[in-house]
Design a protein around this motif. Sequence first.
Motif, mmCIF file in Angstrom:
data_model
loop_
_atom_site.group_PDB
_atom_site.id
_atom_site.type_symbol
_atom_site.label_atom_id
_atom_site.label_comp_id
_atom_site.label_asym_id
_atom_site.label_seq_id
_atom_site.Cartn_x
_atom_site.Cartn_y
_atom_site.Cartn_z
ATOM 1 N N PRO A 378 0.774 -1.245 0.000
ATOM 2 C CA PRO A 378 0.000 0.000 0.000
ATOM 3 C C PRO A 378 0.806 1.296 0.000
ATOM 4 O O PRO A 378 0.260 2.342 0.308
ATOM 5 C CB PRO A 378 -0.815 -0.121 1.308
ATOM 6 N N TYR A 403 -4.342 -1.729 -4.922
ATOM 7 C CA TYR A 403 -3.381 -2.279 -3.966
ATOM 8 C C TYR A 403 -3.541 -3.795 -3.945
ATOM 9 O O TYR A 403 -4.599 -4.317 -3.590
ATOM 10 C CB TYR A 403 -3.591 -1.672 -2.583
ATOM 11 N N ARG A 465 -4.378 0.425 5.010
ATOM 12 C CA ARG A 465 -5.444 0.884 4.112
ATOM 13 C C ARG A 465 -5.745 2.367 4.333
ATOM 14 O O ARG A 465 -5.852 3.139 3.381
ATOM 15 C CB ARG A 465 -6.700 0.032 4.348
ATOM 16 N N SER A 468 -3.175 4.616 3.013
ATOM 17 C CA SER A 468 -3.270 4.729 1.553
ATOM 18 C C SER A 468 -4.300 5.781 1.157
ATOM 19 O O SER A 468 -4.073 6.560 0.223
ATOM 20 C CB SER A 468 -3.638 3.372 0.939
#
Length: 645
Positions: A378, A403, A465, A468
């Motif tokens: 990521p 990703y 996550r 990102s």
Amino acid sequence: MKNVLDIKPDISYKSVGHFEETRFEKIHNAIFKNATDASIVVAHEIATLIQTKQKESKNCVLGLATGSSPVKVYEELVRMHKEEGLSFHNVITFNLDEYYPMTKENNQSYHYFMHEHLFNHIDIKPENINIPDGTVAIDEINQYCIDYEMSIKTVGGLDFQLLGIGRTGHIGFNEPGSHVNSGTRIITLDHVTRSDASSAFNGISNVPKKAITMGVSTVLKSKRIVLLAWGENKADVITTTIQGEISSDIPATFLQNHNNTTFILDVFAASQLTRFKTPWLVGECKWTQELKRKAIVWLCQQTNQSILKLTDRDYNNHGMSDLLALEGSAYDLNINMFNVLQHTITGWPGGKPNTDDTNRPERALPDKKRVIIFSPHPDDDVISMGGTFYKLIKQGHDVHVVYQTSGNIAVTDHEALKFAEVANDFSGDNKESINFLKVIEFLRNKKENQIDALDVRKLKGLIRRRESYAATRLLGLKDENIHFLDLPFYETGQIKKNPLGSKDVEIIENIISELQPHQVFAAGDLADPHGTHEICLNAIFAAMKNLKNQSYMNDCWLWLYRGAWHEWDTHEIDMAVPLSPDEVLIKRYAILSHQSQKDRVMFQGNDSREFWVRAEDRNKNTAKLYDFLGLPEYEAIEAFKRFDY
């Protein structure tokens, strides 16, 4: 002579041969397209030796190595045992080394490794397995090592020794400074060796500082030696070992004096050998456009001159007179190559609308393209092409970032515990999808080598996550254009990944089919220390190959970027995207959004710099090289290579 790249796995490299007697190379070597084909050939040599010894009613004594290099050799031997009846009843093995201290049950021990990859799956007698014992009391080690040496002599010595090689030039754990007459002993590991092992141990602080190893003398007494090396990380040490002078600074160079040694290499590990790096110094060349680019850039560096200043004498004095004769004059060569390199430069990575694109790296049409940026982890997207990413969005293209893995393994327990405690304090007694109290309890009491619980992996994945999202929002990407695949091969909860599976490829196919891109950007950096980049790239190759007959794929171009470890060489670059100082800063901020990867990076390889520093230095160095060659001066350049899938 048969081209080594055409060698089939069932053909012996010894019978085909691929050793060019040049003044540079001092060790027999064979080069293969990939490690899989090469490993199968090596496994077949070992199997033939075992079977020959069986016919003679003799034992076959094998010296075995650990690490990533021999894994596929062992896989093939296991396959031959299960499917072809290869028996190991007459095999006696001696492993090269073991960490110290190290229990046999530890999943980082070489005892565990050998049983996991080979011994548990074949019919070898347990009493015939010899692996250095990492639990021997320190005051008993000297005698233990003497006994280990005597055990090898008692069975008649090693018939075959399989080796890998470390970046320090070690064989076994014979680090720089090891004497040619050294025997089995305890040794202190070099920092580089420990750094290279750090990904398997979740950080260098967990890597043992010592090991028990067979000595250089022990290895050199083997009747046959085969050394395996894969990947560009090994290219420099392989070149030094094969072409350099014999020195204890590079213990592997002692193999030059062994009369039955072969180095088995893939094309990446062999890439720095003179016959590949600068073949014009070895003999006549077939001067392709790429080789001309490579040679002329090299000539500029040798003469410390820009392209347009090179003279006939420069070419003649550096082994390139045949190229000069082919092209006519240095002037013509220089102008043509200057134009080739200049045409790689573009500030429009998605193509410039309403412009003649004859000499541009990307098409003008369609003027607004659908773009997929595949990112193995990521943060690879912003580390490797954050500036280009920003330009593509700013120039109006429909950009999607995909990703491929959750990246959860790269989040430290310390970082995860911090987030879990904050989340628990915030949510109180609310029932959440993650039980943060259990996560906190697990992390506080986590044992060495224990695999993360599912909730822990889920939390670590969520950390990556959300980082990102923060990074891509800085670049102006819409949240709905962010896709997380969480490919199954990665989700093991440990460093060791599963092999690439059909489900992984199918997931990649589905996202490509859904978006039908005009451009795909993917990570072509295979120097990733724990192999995820290579698996992710192979998944993309397989998916695009499967989709090749779809009409929309006719308009899809694949561009490869490099990651945090290497950059494309200048002669390999098909598109060079200049970045302004402001764009460099935006890229830096996007990388810094990945806070869990800052300061305490778990898998940074041999480079101690933070990823944002590496990325900036690499991009600025590329710009400086273009400037040095006489091309326009820029703050930084991101580089890409087009790949025909």
